[in-house]
Design an enzyme around this catalytic site. Structure first.
Site, short mmCIF file in Angstrom:
data_model
loop_
_atom_site.label_atom_id
_atom_site.label_comp_id
_atom_site.label_asym_id
_atom_site.label_seq_id
_atom_site.Cartn_x
_atom_site.Cartn_y
_atom_site.Cartn_z
N ARG A 28 0.85 -1.21 0.00
CA ARG A 28 0.00 0.00 0.00
C ARG A 28 0.88 1.25 0.00
NH1 ARG A 28 -3.46 -0.32 5.00
NH2 ARG A 28 -4.62 -1.87 3.78
N ARG B 85 -1.75 6.61 9.70
CA ARG B 85 -1.73 6.10 8.32
C ARG B 85 -2.00 7.23 7.32
NH1 ARG B 85 -4.23 -0.05 8.54
NH2 ARG B 85 -2.99 -0.77 10.33
N LYS C 240 -3.58 1.24 14.97
CA LYS C 240 -3.59 2.16 13.84
C LYS C 240 -4.32 3.45 14.20
CE LYS C 240 -7.54 -0.36 11.91
NZ LYS C 240 -7.96 -1.24 10.79
N LYS D 261 -6.08 7.00 12.20
CA LYS D 261 -6.51 7.53 10.91
C LYS D 261 -7.00 8.97 11.06
CE LYS D 261 -7.82 2.96 9.16
NZ LYS D 261 -8.88 2.13 8.55
N CYS E 299 -14.77 -3.95 0.49
CA CYS E 299 -13.37 -4.27 0.78
C CYS E 299 -12.93 -5.41 -0.15
CB CYS E 299 -13.20 -4.67 2.23
SG CYS E 299 -13.93 -6.27 2.64
N CYS F 84 -7.44 -11.66 1.59
CA CYS F 84 -7.42 -11.13 2.94
C CYS F 84 -7.57 -12.27 3.95
CB CYS F 84 -8.54 -10.11 3.15
SG CYS F 84 -8.59 -9.45 4.83
N CYS G 191 -15.67 -9.07 6.63
CA CYS G 191 -15.49 -9.34 8.06
C CYS G 191 -15.92 -8.10 8.82
CB CYS G 191 -14.04 -9.74 8.36
SG CYS G 191 -12.92 -8.33 8.53
N CYS H 229 -13.29 -2.14 6.93
CA CYS H 229 -12.43 -1.36 6.05
C CYS H 229 -13.20 -0.48 5.07
CB CYS H 229 -11.49 -2.30 5.29
SG CYS H 229 -10.28 -3.12 6.34
#
Length: 568
Positions: free
Chosen positions: A73, A142, A206, A208, A425, A431, A470, A474
């Site tokens: 990414r 991120r 993470k 954001k 996603c 994944c 899931c 995302c």
């Protein structure tokens, strides 16, 4: 009693500032994998190790290693690249990946299917274009996203510049990426490395950040750990309302985990944004949960501390304390498809890219069409937070050429209101967290739902729909009017009632429904919406007003006020 640190914290602590044994692992030709601990560290370098789950069973029967590959990414604050950079990205995808480009919900590109031997050439190819993958994943701040409306001229430039400035300020200081991927030497006896903002073990999870300019909420600012909402006076941005504590991820069957919309905690002048971002990040660094990763995001830190104490901790780290929030209103989320012009006469066109996957199809030559447009070497390419792409700053003389290329390659086609507001996603087959299909399944489901909407005269009604394989969220499913979240092969939870403008979470409506069950559940609601909606009422508001689901007020009541047959 002090709780033990999670395994990830210990890996980070021993990593020598994110180096681990990654460099040694790259030299091993007997395996396509990297060491388990290193696969946690490579996230900070911008990539995940994956394998093709479609092939697992067969390769297992043949006693073969899993079909390992890597998802890489990029870090592109504000999502802007030049035409020449776009051509370079395409070249890397064709030569080093699986020959597709995947646009993400964080205004960047993912390369899929990258073999271990192609990682270093890919990283060096990006660096040659002044691009990188540093901190695109991992327990760090991120890719910083910002509104992608170039027709707003100076306002768009201001938030794009701010996104780059925030990203640079919060970037890890370690030189591990440059050493491992570019072969730069460590300076013997040089300055001792430290991470003055992120800390030696970086953040608990993470982080954001998103920047929005009302009345559009294209970045879903309330889904971010930290959001800045521009306040515009006399045509310039004077400051920002600050929102903190958003996040989408949760775990099925664990109600102590939940999505959460960010709280607006105050206002700061434009000159103070970097200081506010650092203050919020360092509060999370110091108070976030480092024992339980499922409880480690900023949203849980805020709910554990209490909002008032959290704001006090942030203000204590600021020279200029946050002021009272300024008034603002959001009217929509998503992207505006088609053409727009700015006051300087330049044109911008937003192209729909279904689920962000760029490749050539028989009826829609996306890769080739964008290649031909980039060869014109005009304007900029802007990746949106809704998995689309904008060709921006097109001079008047070049617009006819761009229009012709769009038509020639099938990129000027119109989409239904549902399809243009849908996202998925990646999920299967790569994944490792996916419980069900998402990107590969959603287009066919949209086609079925379009048929139902067309029956009731709603073909062009803008309704947001997000699907994930899931519950980690995302594609931001819990903030959409219709959210579909994988529970197992072919089975999904159906959520309804998010606000169209991205200001309210949705609520569980059906559990464990299959393809037919989703259509059967939504069709009568579409019929009722067409018959009984109020003037300008959105679908998400309608299902709440008519009692199909209760409104979700905060993340803490996301799992509450469910229909009796859903309580468990």
């Amino acid at each position: 009693m002090e709780r033990p640190l999670s395994a990830n914290e210990r890996i980070k602590e021993k990593s020598r500032f994110l180096r681990g044994t990654i460099a040694d692992g790259l030299t091993r030709v007997d395996t396509g994998a990297l060491a388990d601990d290193d696969t946690q560290l490579t996230k900070f370098h911008g990539f995940y190790m994956q394998d093709d789950r479609d092939l697992r069973a067969e390769r297992g029967r043949q006693r073969m290693e899993k079909a390992f590959s890597y998802m890489v990414r990029m870090r592109v604050p504000a999502g802007i690249v030049s035409p020449q950079q776009w051509l370079g990205i395409e070249k890397l995808a064709l030569e080093r990946g699986n020959r597709t480009i995947r646009l993400t919900t964080r205004e960047t590109v993912q390369f899929h299917g990258v073999l271990k031997s192609n990682l270093t050439p890919l990283m060096r190819g990006l660096a040659a274009m002044s691009l990188d993958t540093i901190a695109a994943c991992g327990d760090v701040n991120r890719n910083v996203i910002a509104t992608t409306d170039p027709s707003r001229g100076g306002l768009h430039e201001a938030v794009a510049t701010l996104a780059r400035d925030i990203s640079g300020h919060l970037l890890p200081r370690t030189r591990a990426w440059h050493e491992i991927w570019l072969g730069q030497e460590r300076i013997a006896g040089g300055v001792i490395e430290e991470e003055p903002i992120l800390g030696r073990t970086y953040l608990p999870r993470k982080f954001k950040i998103g920047i929005a300019i009302p009345p559009r909420n294209d970045v879903d600012v309330f889904a971010q750990d930290l959001g800045f909402i521009a306040v515009v006076e006399r045509g310039r941005i004077v400051g920002y309302n600050v929102a903190a504590g958003g996040g989408m991820g949760m775990t099925h069957g664990e109600p102590e985990t939940y999505p959460r919309n960010a709280d607006v905690i105050g206002y700061c002048d434009a000159d103070d944004v970097i200081a506010v971002a650092e203050a919020v990040v360092t509060v999370q660094r110091d108070f976030g949960d480092r024992s339980n990763r499922k409880h480690a995001r900023l949203k849980y830190t805020i709910d554990t501390l209490g909002l008032d104490r959290f704001v006090t901790l942030v203000n204590d780290r600021l020279t200029h304390r946050l002021g009272p929030p300024r008034p603002f209103t959001f009217e929509s989320t998503g992207d505006r498809p088609g053409w727009a012009e700015d006051e300087d006469g330049r044109s911008h066109v937003t192209l729909f890219i279904e689920n962000g996957r760029i490749h050539d199809l028989p009826h829609r030559k996306m890769m080739t069409g964008l290649h031909r447009i980039a060869e014109l070497d005009v304007g900029r390419f802007i990746m949106t937070p809704n998995q689309n792409i904008i060709i921006a700053d097109i001079p008047p003389a070049s617009r006819p050429m761009v229009e012709a290329l769009l038509a020639e390659h099938g990129l000027d086609d119109a989409q239904s209101g549902l399809r243009r507001n849908a996202m998925a996603c990646v999920a299967l087959p790569t994944c490792g967290l996916a419980l069900a299909e998402s990107e590969r399944y959603l287009p066919a489901l949209i086609t079925r739902l379009e048929q139902e909407l067309d029956r009731f005269g709603l073909a062009q009604e803008d309704i947001t729909l997000r699907m994930t394989g899931c519950p980690n969220g995302c594609a931001r499913p819990y903030i959409s009017e219709i959210g579909i979240v994988g529970r197992g092969p072919g089975l999904y939870n159906l959520y309804l009632g998010g606000a169209h403008e991205g200001t309210r979470l949705n609520k569980l409506y059906r559990r464990d429904v299959d393809d037919d069950g989703i259509v059967a559940a939504l069709s009568p609601l579409f019929a009722a919406f067409a018959e009984a909606r109020k003037r300008n009422e959105r679908f998400g508001d309608f299902v709440i007003r008519t009692g199909h689901v209760a409104a979700t007020v905060t993340g803490l009541d996301f799992h509450e006020n469910l229909a009796s047959d859903l309580r468990s």
